[in-house]
Design a protein around this motif. Sequence first.
Motif, PDB file in Angstrom:
ATOM      1  N   UNK A  87     -50.826  -3.424 -15.271  1.00 21.12           N
ATOM      2  CA  UNK A  87     -49.796  -3.973 -14.655  1.00 21.12           C
ATOM      3  C   UNK A  87     -49.699  -3.649 -13.063  1.00 21.12           C
ATOM      4  N   UNK A  88     -49.915  -4.532 -12.268  1.00 20.57           N
ATOM      5  CA  UNK A  88     -49.883  -4.092 -10.889  1.00 20.57           C
ATOM      6  C   UNK A  88     -48.519  -4.360 -10.107  1.00 20.57           C
ATOM      7  N   UNK A  89     -47.879  -3.302  -9.565  1.00 21.31           N
ATOM      8  CA  UNK A  89     -46.729  -3.279  -8.796  1.00 21.31           C
ATOM      9  C   UNK A  89     -47.118  -3.658  -7.674  1.00 21.31           C
ATOM     10  N   UNK A  90     -46.339  -4.716  -6.858  1.00 19.79           N
ATOM     11  CA  UNK A  90     -46.750  -5.219  -5.659  1.00 19.79           C
ATOM     12  C   UNK A  90     -46.361  -3.855  -4.793  1.00 19.79           C
ATOM     13  N   UNK A  91     -45.169  -2.980  -4.814  1.00 17.04           N
ATOM     14  CA  UNK A  91     -45.044  -2.018  -4.067  1.00 17.04           C
ATOM     15  C   UNK A  91     -44.183  -0.849  -5.003  1.00 17.04           C
ATOM     16  N   UNK A  92     -44.355   0.475  -4.646  1.00 18.57           N
ATOM     17  CA  UNK A  92     -43.810   1.501  -5.332  1.00 18.57           C
ATOM     18  C   UNK A  92     -42.340   1.474  -5.387  1.00 18.57           C
ATOM     19  N   UNK A  93     -41.770   1.218  -6.634  1.00 19.92           N
ATOM     20  CA  UNK A  93     -40.390   1.320  -6.702  1.00 19.92           C
ATOM     21  C   UNK A  93     -39.750   2.408  -7.484  1.00 19.92           C
ATOM     22  N   UNK A  94     -40.320   3.608  -7.571  1.00 21.81           N
ATOM     23  CA  UNK A  94     -39.940   4.591  -8.395  1.00 21.81           C
ATOM     24  C   UNK A  94     -40.204   4.339 -10.068  1.00 21.81           C
ATOM     25  N   UNK A  95     -39.974   5.182 -11.015  1.00 22.62           N
ATOM     26  CA  UNK A  95     -40.163   5.070 -12.522  1.00 22.62           C
ATOM     27  C   UNK A  95     -39.141   4.256 -13.080  1.00 22.62           C
ATOM     28  N   UNK A  96     -38.258   3.926 -12.814  1.00 21.35           N
ATOM     29  CA  UNK A  96     -37.283   3.013 -13.637  1.00 21.35           C
ATOM     30  C   UNK A  96     -37.651   1.540 -13.741  1.00 21.35           C
ATOM     31  N   UNK A 240     -58.558  -8.887 -15.047  1.00 23.97           N
ATOM     32  CA  UNK A 240     -58.034  -8.208 -16.223  1.00 23.97           C
ATOM     33  C   UNK A 240     -56.837  -7.608 -16.083  1.00 23.97           C
ATOM     34  N   UNK A 241     -56.366  -8.069 -14.902  1.00 23.48           N
ATOM     35  CA  UNK A 241     -54.751  -7.404 -14.355  1.00 23.48           C
ATOM     36  C   UNK A 241     -53.721  -8.150 -14.502  1.00 23.48           C
ATOM     37  N   UNK A 242     -52.558  -7.768 -14.581  1.00 20.63           N
ATOM     38  CA  UNK A 242     -51.360  -8.583 -14.279  1.00 20.63           C
ATOM     39  C   UNK A 242     -50.446  -8.198 -13.198  1.00 20.63           C
ATOM     40  N   UNK A 243     -50.523  -9.118 -12.303  1.00 25.92           N
ATOM     41  CA  UNK A 243     -49.904  -8.723 -10.835  1.00 25.92           C
ATOM     42  C   UNK A 243     -48.098  -9.265 -11.148  1.00 25.92           C
ATOM     43  N   UNK A 244     -47.482  -8.442 -11.113  1.00 25.94           N
ATOM     44  CA  UNK A 244     -46.074  -8.661 -11.058  1.00 25.94           C
ATOM     45  C   UNK A 244     -45.583  -9.492  -9.755  1.00 25.94           C
ATOM     46  N   UNK A 245     -44.651 -10.419 -10.058  1.00 24.79           N
ATOM     47  CA  UNK A 245     -44.384 -11.413  -9.018  1.00 24.79           C
ATOM     48  C   UNK A 245     -43.640 -10.475  -7.941  1.00 24.79           C
ATOM     49  N   UNK A 246     -44.612 -10.570  -6.611  1.00 23.93           N
ATOM     50  CA  UNK A 246     -43.879  -9.619  -5.281  1.00 23.93           C
ATOM     51  C   UNK A 246     -42.453 -10.000  -4.810  1.00 23.93           C
ATOM     52  N   UNK A 247     -42.174 -11.421  -4.743  1.00 21.79           N
ATOM     53  CA  UNK A 247     -40.756 -11.839  -4.359  1.00 21.79           C
ATOM     54  C   UNK A 247     -39.717 -11.199  -5.382  1.00 21.79           C
TER      55      UNK A 247
END
Length: 485
Positions: A87-96, A240-247
């Motif tokens: 899972x690809x995080x568009x930006x770091x938002x910490x662990x929660x 092979x990745x899943x990009x989480x929706x950036x908006x």
Amino acid sequence: MDIVTPVILSGGSGTRLWPLSRKSYPKQFTQLVGETSLFQASALRLTGQDGAGALSFGAPAVLTNADFRFIVTEQLTEVGIDPGPVLIEPEGKNTAPAVLAAALYLAAKDPEAVMLVAPSDHVVPDAGAFRDAVARGMEAVRAGQLVTFGITPDRPETGYGYLSLGTKPDGSGGATPLEGFVEKPDLANAQTMLEAGTYLWNAGIFLFAARDIIAAFEAHAPTLIAPVRTAVEQAEADLGFLRLDPTAWAGVEDISLDYAVMERADNLSVVPYSGGWSDLGSWTAVHELSNPDADGVATSGDVTAIECRNSLLRSEVPGLELVGLGVENLVAVAMPDAVLVADASRAQDVKLAVTALKQKGAAQATALPVDFRPWGHFETLILRERFQVKRIHVKPGASLSLQSHHHRAEHWIVVEGTAKVTIDDEVKLVTENQSVYIPLGAVHRMENPGKIDMVLIEVQTGSYLGEDDIIRYEDIYARGQGAKG
């Protein structure tokens, strides 16, 4: 047999091990101790079964960012692990948010999913003992508990948070009720907690059913549910990745799992663990795990230590000889573009050096001279006004994107292997000791058609030499525009 899905958090960009660990290539992907990277060691630790055969790990799910996505899959493949969902995080938002995203994804696939959340940059020497500890936590998970793992302290450590148990562990190794969390203490309080025997270091490792952690978020951090759920449900597949929706992800609060849920929940248990552990949070920790000699000196690379004591000396550059003469309580780490020399007592303050470098605009604050790409890597050898020299390694069968540049021309000299080169409408093979010129604006590509690494020297000339001066037309790795795409 219980099946547990490891969820490996690998998006961090820690600075405490600068200059080896930087934002462009953080410590989890480096070989600091042992024969593998910390990320690979974490994945290998979370494979197979516990000693009793009561628990088995499934394919790991990885949370990371776009820059590291190919590194993650390549490093897993190198150690024989078939990557699970990445899972690809568009930006770091910490662990929660990261943990919640993984839980929502896994629960949608399997309502009974059990997940073990672990950082990718810890050292756990006894993998079997750790797997057995996970198995001991499963009874509490089956009872609906959120389980964390606490490290039995062996010193009054001020660099870790603590877990309060209320009573001393009974020695069974099973899960016990967790009373609360304690922030990083001062030395006096750390000594008191050590002597009490009712406190453990907080390792930041968690075990729970996906449905139970989702319920905990609904009860204690409900504002995270909607945007994270939307980010997962509207995620886009990319190779092979899943990009989480950036908006949707942009509206997610930046908060740790401890603050969002764990410190508020009342169904908490902790499994004590005494099998050896380090978060490698400083060069002092690296020194301790680097087999120091009788004088307390640990070395790595081309190093000569003469009458030194209690020091860590590392040369990360083949052929660069680091010599320590009569030094004591010193940390010295030599990289191609930066050298750290610090008193060992200030090892926790290395981030101050990174901050100072950022303030003066030094590239060394965040970027290594080696840049890793899905096709291989390149290393900047010389960078001056209007010219740059690189050494480029292309893996067998790999290909750079079809691209052009607005501001630079390029000269390629092949020194190992064979390059298949496209320049506008011409395609030709360039072998060792041959060169080719890429004019400004030409549409071009290099490929490695061989079975060994292809290495070439690239000389760039022009008014602007930044990596963002790339226009991609085709790319087998489905990258977009920009430096890394």
